[in-house]
Motif scaffolding. Structure first.
Motif, PDB file in Angstrom:
ATOM      1  N   PHE A   3       0.837  -1.198   0.000  1.00 18.22           N
ATOM      2  CA  PHE A   3       0.000   0.000   0.000  1.00 18.22           C
ATOM      3  C   PHE A   3       0.872   1.250   0.000  1.00 18.22           C
ATOM      4  O   PHE A   3       0.609   2.207  -0.721  1.00 18.22           O
ATOM      5  N   PRO A  61      -2.678   2.576   7.246  1.00 17.70           N
ATOM      6  CA  PRO A  61      -3.300   1.872   6.100  1.00 17.70           C
ATOM      7  C   PRO A  61      -2.766   0.455   5.894  1.00 17.70           C
ATOM      8  O   PRO A  61      -3.534  -0.452   5.568  1.00 17.70           O
ATOM      9  N   TRP A  64      -4.400  -1.704   8.507  1.00 17.09           N
ATOM     10  CA  TRP A  64      -5.805  -1.957   8.156  1.00 17.09           C
ATOM     11  C   TRP A  64      -5.895  -3.045   7.096  1.00 17.09           C
ATOM     12  O   TRP A  64      -6.732  -3.937   7.186  1.00 17.09           O
ATOM     13  N   LEU A  65      -5.046  -2.950   6.092  1.00 13.71           N
ATOM     14  CA  LEU A  65      -5.046  -3.950   5.030  1.00 13.71           C
ATOM     15  C   LEU A  65      -4.655  -5.316   5.576  1.00 13.71           C
ATOM     16  O   LEU A  65      -5.229  -6.339   5.193  1.00 13.71           O
TER      17      LEU A  65
END
Length: 93
Positions: A3, A61, A64-65
């Motif tokens: 990401f 992020p 979260w992924l």
């Protein structure tokens, strides 16, 4: 990590603008090590300073992924992994 690579590559490639498709391809291929290295260093720096808000924002992020794509192993999975590790350790002796 991926990401972060996507975000950094979008920022870096935006600086180059648009050219002939072959030139764009060459730029992207040549910049792969730069983008990957920069993303690695940013992630490493953020992971060592998670007490700071900016570092937490950079790492969030990816976490979260990771939460979406991973889950806790079931008991049967743990038993299989313990048996496999035991077998490997016995072969090493």
């Amino acid at each position: 990590f991926l990401f972060l690579v996507v975000i950094i590559s979008a920022l870096i490639f935006a600086l180059f603008g648009w050219h002939h498709p072959l030139v764009n391809l060459a730029i992207r291929i040549l910049m792969i090590p730069v983008v990957a290295g920069l993303a690695y260093e940013v992630q490493r720096l953020a992971s060592t300073h998670l007490d700071r808000p900016l570092a937490r924002a950079i790492a969030a992020p990816g976490l979260w992924l990771q939460r979406l794509t991973t889950k806790e192993p079931e008991d049967e999975m743990l038993e299989v992994s313990i048996d496999a590790m035991t077998a490997v350790c016995e072969d090493c002796k």
